[in-house]
Enzyme design. Structure first.
Site, PDB file in Angstrom:
ATOM      1  N   GLU A   1      -7.489 -11.088  -0.169  1.00 48.31           N
ATOM      2  CA  GLU A   1      -6.330 -11.516   0.598  1.00 48.31           C
ATOM      3  C   GLU A   1      -6.715 -11.628   2.070  1.00 48.31           C
ATOM      4  O   GLU A   1      -7.649 -10.959   2.534  1.00 48.31           O
ATOM      5  CB  GLU A   1      -5.206 -10.491   0.418  1.00 48.31           C
ATOM      6  CG  GLU A   1      -4.654 -10.480  -0.996  1.00 48.31           C
ATOM      7  CD  GLU A   1      -3.633 -11.564  -1.219  1.00 48.31           C
ATOM      8  OE1 GLU A   1      -4.046 -12.703  -1.520  1.00 48.31           O
ATOM      9  OE2 GLU A   1      -2.434 -11.284  -1.102  1.00 48.31           O
TER      10      GLU A   1
ATOM     11  N   LYS B   1      17.038  -2.549  20.923  1.00 47.32           N
ATOM     12  CA  LYS B   1      15.868  -3.403  21.108  1.00 47.32           C
ATOM     13  C   LYS B   1      15.110  -3.554  19.782  1.00 47.32           C
ATOM     14  O   LYS B   1      14.672  -4.651  19.425  1.00 47.32           O
ATOM     15  CB  LYS B   1      14.957  -2.801  22.172  1.00 47.32           C
ATOM     16  CG  LYS B   1      13.817  -3.714  22.566  1.00 47.32           C
ATOM     17  CD  LYS B   1      13.241  -3.332  23.926  1.00 47.32           C
ATOM     18  CE  LYS B   1      12.148  -4.299  24.319  1.00 47.32           C
ATOM     19  NZ  LYS B   1      11.925  -4.323  25.762  1.00 47.32           N
ATOM     20  N   ASP B   2      14.971  -2.444  19.055  1.00 45.24           N
ATOM     21  CA  ASP B   2      14.294  -2.519  17.757  1.00 45.24           C
ATOM     22  C   ASP B   2      15.098  -3.359  16.776  1.00 45.24           C
ATOM     23  O   ASP B   2      14.541  -4.086  15.948  1.00 45.24           O
ATOM     24  CB  ASP B   2      14.082  -1.113  17.179  1.00 45.24           C
ATOM     25  CG  ASP B   2      12.949  -0.371  17.878  1.00 45.24           C
ATOM     26  OD1 ASP B   2      12.078  -1.037  18.466  1.00 45.24           O
ATOM     27  OD2 ASP B   2      12.926   0.870  17.832  1.00 45.24           O
TER      28      ASP B   2
ATOM     29  N   HIS C   1       6.105  12.649  18.518  1.00 43.73           N
ATOM     30  CA  HIS C   1       7.220  13.236  19.238  1.00 43.73           C
ATOM     31  C   HIS C   1       6.802  14.421  20.092  1.00 43.73           C
ATOM     32  O   HIS C   1       7.615  14.942  20.846  1.00 43.73           O
ATOM     33  CB  HIS C   1       8.340  13.619  18.251  1.00 43.73           C
ATOM     34  CG  HIS C   1       9.186  12.443  17.892  1.00 43.73           C
ATOM     35  ND1 HIS C   1       8.663  11.298  17.349  1.00 43.73           N
ATOM     36  CD2 HIS C   1      10.516  12.203  18.032  1.00 43.73           C
ATOM     37  CE1 HIS C   1       9.639  10.422  17.154  1.00 43.73           C
ATOM     38  NE2 HIS C   1      10.771  10.949  17.563  1.00 43.73           N
TER      39      HIS C   1
ATOM     40  N   SER D   1       6.222   8.587  23.454  1.00 47.50           N
ATOM     41  CA  SER D   1       5.510   7.310  23.545  1.00 47.50           C
ATOM     42  C   SER D   1       4.859   7.166  24.907  1.00 47.50           C
ATOM     43  O   SER D   1       5.392   7.643  25.908  1.00 47.50           O
ATOM     44  CB  SER D   1       6.488   6.153  23.366  1.00 47.50           C
ATOM     45  OG  SER D   1       6.971   6.117  22.057  1.00 47.50           O
TER      46      SER D   1
HETATM   47  C1  HEM Z   1       2.155   0.240   1.058  1.00 49.52           C
HETATM   48  C2  HEM Z   1       2.959  -0.441   0.337  1.00 49.52           C
HETATM   49  C3  HEM Z   1       2.555  -1.512  -0.666  1.00 49.52           C
HETATM   50  C4  HEM Z   1       1.668  -2.551  -0.523  1.00 49.52           C
HETATM   51  C5  HEM Z   1       0.841  -2.882   0.717  1.00 49.52           C
HETATM   52  C6  HEM Z   1       1.680  -3.288  -1.783  1.00 49.52           C
HETATM   53  C7  HEM Z   1       0.912  -4.429  -2.068  1.00 49.52           C
HETATM   54  C8  HEM Z   1       0.935  -5.146  -3.253  1.00 49.52           C
HETATM   55  C9  HEM Z   1       0.253  -6.389  -3.486  1.00 49.52           C
HETATM   56  C10 HEM Z   1      -0.644  -7.120  -2.480  1.00 49.52           C
HETATM   57  C11 HEM Z   1       0.536  -6.797  -4.764  1.00 49.52           C
HETATM   58  C12 HEM Z   1       0.090  -8.094  -5.466  1.00 49.52           C
HETATM   59  C13 HEM Z   1       1.185  -9.112  -5.368  1.00 49.52           C
HETATM   60  C14 HEM Z   1       0.930 -10.383  -6.109  1.00 49.52           C
HETATM   61  O1  HEM Z   1      -0.156 -10.944  -5.987  1.00 49.52           O
HETATM   62  O2  HEM Z   1       1.841 -10.797  -6.811  1.00 49.52           O
HETATM   63  C15 HEM Z   1       1.371  -5.807  -5.356  1.00 49.52           C
HETATM   64  C16 HEM Z   1       1.855  -5.848  -6.666  1.00 49.52           C
HETATM   65  C17 HEM Z   1       2.650  -4.879  -7.253  1.00 49.52           C
HETATM   66  N1  HEM Z   1       3.165  -3.758  -6.630  1.00 49.52           N
HETATM   67 FE1  HEM Z   1       2.873  -3.225  -4.678  1.00 49.52          FE
HETATM   68  N2  HEM Z   1       2.542  -2.677  -2.661  1.00 49.52           N
HETATM   69  C18 HEM Z   1       3.097  -1.581  -2.027  1.00 49.52           C
HETATM   70  C19 HEM Z   1       4.022  -0.724  -2.574  1.00 49.52           C
HETATM   71  C20 HEM Z   1       4.430  -0.687  -3.913  1.00 49.52           C
HETATM   72  C21 HEM Z   1       5.283   0.308  -4.507  1.00 49.52           C
HETATM   73  C22 HEM Z   1       5.915   1.477  -3.765  1.00 49.52           C
HETATM   74  C23 HEM Z   1       5.413  -0.010  -5.849  1.00 49.52           C
HETATM   75  C24 HEM Z   1       6.173   0.700  -6.948  1.00 49.52           C
HETATM   76  C25 HEM Z   1       6.571   1.910  -6.906  1.00 49.52           C
HETATM   77  C26 HEM Z   1       4.674  -1.219  -6.090  1.00 49.52           C
HETATM   78  C27 HEM Z   1       4.595  -1.883  -7.318  1.00 49.52           C
HETATM   79  C28 HEM Z   1       3.916  -3.068  -7.558  1.00 49.52           C
HETATM   80  C29 HEM Z   1       3.872  -3.772  -8.819  1.00 49.52           C
HETATM   81  C30 HEM Z   1       4.571  -3.364 -10.124  1.00 49.52           C
HETATM   82  C31 HEM Z   1       3.070  -4.914  -8.625  1.00 49.52           C
HETATM   83  C32 HEM Z   1       2.663  -5.970  -9.681  1.00 49.52           C
HETATM   84  C33 HEM Z   1       3.622  -7.079  -9.839  1.00 49.52           C
HETATM   85  C34 HEM Z   1       3.250  -8.309  -9.041  1.00 49.52           C
HETATM   86  O3  HEM Z   1       2.111  -8.705  -9.035  1.00 49.52           O
HETATM   87  O4  HEM Z   1       4.133  -8.876  -8.412  1.00 49.52           O
HETATM   88  N3  HEM Z   1       4.089  -1.597  -4.900  1.00 49.52           N
HETATM   89  N4  HEM Z   1       1.613  -4.804  -4.411  1.00 49.52           N
END
Ligand code: HEM
Ligand code: FES
Lengths: 431, 188
Positions: A291, A247-248, A219, A223
């Protein structure tokens, strides 16, 4: 940027006036993403992806917090608790598919957002800080996604954790102790799973904080735009609201259609079936891959199969992989062209579209393929070209290229040189 | 004089003013700094392997059932160990290699116990990034050098489990072990 012609916030309702005196949050929003924020009038759909990335972060936090209510970070039960989410928890399957595919969607959006930067020179002065913070966000995202993928404690989770923490063992002398410190053991186990869960929960909020800095830095200059010519007069801009909220909003609708289509109709298309097998420390899956969003970097890691003078191949691969992202930090200074947008840079445009982009796609394809020929050799060539692009081609092109003529202003670019079509009388350009 | 307020040694006597407040500042910041650094240590060290993880017991393994040419996988410190009974041909192959040409130069004799050169006992952990190489299990590919082959990034080990090709920098690690008897090995 708050150009002098920005509209002013004038609360009319007594409550809003009261609020404005106590906590001027509505004023802040009005000036940040409301009518009080003038934005170049010619932004195209490439400029939707920042807002989309923010939306993805919200999806991940909401679904993630919900998953964490049902998930148990213990090596003995983590896999079962994930299956419990899938089978027993009400709507649990949807939360998990939304989260797992949300991570993929997040990376699609962020890669597009980064590519927009390459195309339109968004990283150039005066926007270097926005770009640098963006690279920090990307690194944090990679760490978050990696640790999230470990949580379901399937075969890919386990072996991914082992291979990626194994990267640190390449560092001379302190490597192996460092890896054991990171894992809290000799191999991924309960200690590692627990700390990954803790950090996976924390990092998205760190990302949110850096996103705030990123937008704060944005800001200040405002942009850029497809011409790369800076805003000169009021007629070059429109208020963010309603023009870009609309637009967004439209872009968000399109994004949600595609995202939900994957979540509901192909939720496992991007995943790996081996991750539905519980972690087994004694047997490595025949073909371990991260992945898809890590594939280009994984290909660079694997491209180094021979020792380089005194540096062992393993360390070379690790250094190259990290350098592939760290080189982005230097981009604002590697590209010395005075012209910002590749729209007027015939050579750079070709090297980005027909050099860098296919190169990264080829790297990605190799990264997802087995570590065998011809993929190793192709990755080696493609990895070399990747670094060549940033370290050699870009600086040379910047200095030898003859840019095409730039429009005088954004308004001229949009409306042509027709004086009557220009909304505001042309003012002398500020130096 | 107003200028000398708070100064122990007046300027006109020493040429420089050391104020009591400067001393207090330096002392306070130093104490806080040392205290802060000391606090950092537990915050860092809590991540290291905990006592129960470190209290790894040793493992005893019966090798009487491993025929020449065969191998088994055992677990030690939650990591796989390969115990392999080399055939005379495999031993000869390992000894034929020019040691100077190796990435991690070691002879088979250095990697086994005297008189028991046929027992190749190594960690089943690829020294590249830690996958379990193939070749110890029944029917698994052993790679072009007849030892082990890591499917992850293609590291290939020979019949002394030495790295011959691919990205791994070191030979498969030989754990600490001893023969309790001719048929029982104690690892760790
Ligand atoms: C930048 C944001 C985030 C990214 C890129 C991300 C990415 C991922 C990925 C790739 C998995 C594996 C999924 C699978 O194979 O099932 C995962 C699982 C998980 N994430 Fe995240 N996540 C993010 C934010 C969060 C946040 C904010 C929380 C909780 C406060 C969270 C909690 C969990 C939990 C509990 C799992 C395990 C359960 C599962 O496998 O489905 N994640 N996450
Ligand atoms: S882990 Fe074995 S080759 Fe990479």
């Amino acid at each position: 940027m708050s150009f002098p012609w920005a509209q002013h916030y004038e609360p009319r309702h007594p409550f809003m006036q009261w609020m404005d005196e106590k906590l001027p949050l509505p004023r802040f929003v009005y000036n940040a993403v409301g009518a009080g924020y003038p934005v170049p009038r010619n932004l195209n759909y490439w400029w939707n992806f920042g807002v989309l990335a923010g939306f993805c972060l919200v999806i991940q936090i909401v679904t993630g917090v919900i998953l964490a209510m049902h998930y148990a970070a213990n090596a003995g039960v983590a896999f079962d608790s994930t299956e419990h989410i899938m089978r027993d928890v009400n709507w649990g399957w949807m939360m998990r598919y939304a989260h797992a595919n949300g991570a993929s969607a997040f990376f699609v959006v962020v890669y597009t957002h980064i590519f927009r930067g390459f195309l339109f020179g968004s990283y150039k002065a005066p926007r270097e800080m926005i770009w640098l913070l963006g690279v920090v966000i990307f690194l944090l995202m990679m760490a978050t996604a990696f640790m999230g993928y470990v949580l379901p404690w399937g075969q890919m989770s386990f072996w991914g954790a082992k291979v990626i923490t194994g990267l640190f063992s390449a560092i001379p002398l302190i490597g192996t102790p460092l890896q054991q410190w990171l894992l809290g053991g000799f191999a991924p186990d309960n200690a590692a799973l627990n700390r990954f869960f803790s950090l996976h929960f924390l990092l998205p909020f760190v990302i949110a904080a850096v996103v705030i800095l990123h937008i704060w830095a944005l800001h200040i200059p405002g942009s850029t735009n497809p011409t790369g010519v800076e805003v000169k007069t009021e007629s070059d801009t429109v208020p963010f609201h309603p023009y870009y909220t609309a637009k967004d909003g439209f872009g968000l609708g399109v994004f949600l259609i595609l995202y939900t289509a994957v979540v509901f109709f192909a939720p496992n298309a991007l995943g790996h079936p081996d991750n539905y097998i519980p972690a087994n420390p004694l047997s490595t899956p025949a073909h371990i891959v991260p992945e898809w969003y890590f594939w280009p970097f994984y290909a660079i890691l694997r491209a180094f199969t021979w020792d380089f003078f005194f540096i062992p191949a393993k360390l070379m691969g690790v250094l190259a992989m990290f350098s592939a992202i760290l080189v982005w930090f230097f981009l604002p200074w590697l590209d010395t062209s005075p012209v910002r947008s590749s729209r007027y840079r015939p050579l750079l445009r070709k090297f980005v579209w027909f050099g860098l982009l296919p190169d990264v796609i080829i790297l990605g394809y190799c990264g997802g393929s087995p570590a065998a020929e011809p993929f190793v050799m192709i990755s080696q060539i493609a990895a070399a070209y990747y670094f060549l692009h940033f370290l050699v081609i870009l600086p040379i092109v910047s200095s030898i290229e003859k840019p095409e003529p730039l429009p005088f202003s954004i308004t001229e670019d949009v409306l042509g040189k027709d004086d009557h079509a220009v909304l505001a009388p042309a003012q002398p350009a500020a130096a | 004089m107003a200028d000398d307020a708070g100064i122990d040694t007046p300027v006109h006597e020493t040429g420089e003013g050391v104020r009591r407040r400067d001393f207090i500042n330096v002392a306070a910041v130093s104490f806080a700094g040392v205290g802060g650094l000391a606090t950092l240590w537990p915050l860092i060290r809590q991540m290291s392997p905990s006592a129960d993880v470190l209290a790894e017991s040793s493992t005893e393994i019966d090798i009487s059932q491993i025929a020449a040419g065969q191998a088994i996988k055992a677990i030690w410190r939650k990591q796989p160990v390969f115990l392999r009974n080399l055939t005379p041909a495999e031993i000869a192959l390992a000894n034929k290699v020019d040691i100077g040409s190796l990435r991690d130069p070691q002879t088979l004799a250095e990697r086994t116990k005297p008189g028991k050169e046929n027992w190749l006992i190594t960690m089943g952990v690829c020294t590249h990034l830690g996958c379990v190489p193939l070749g110890a299990g029944e029917g698994e590919p052993r790679g072009e050098f007849g030892g082990y082959f890591c499917p992850c990034h293609g590291s290939t080990y020979d019949t002394a489990a030495r790295i011959r090709k691919g990205p791994a920098p070191k030979n498969l690690e030989v754990p600490v072990y001893e023969f309790n008897s001719d048929t029982v090995v104690k690892i760790g």
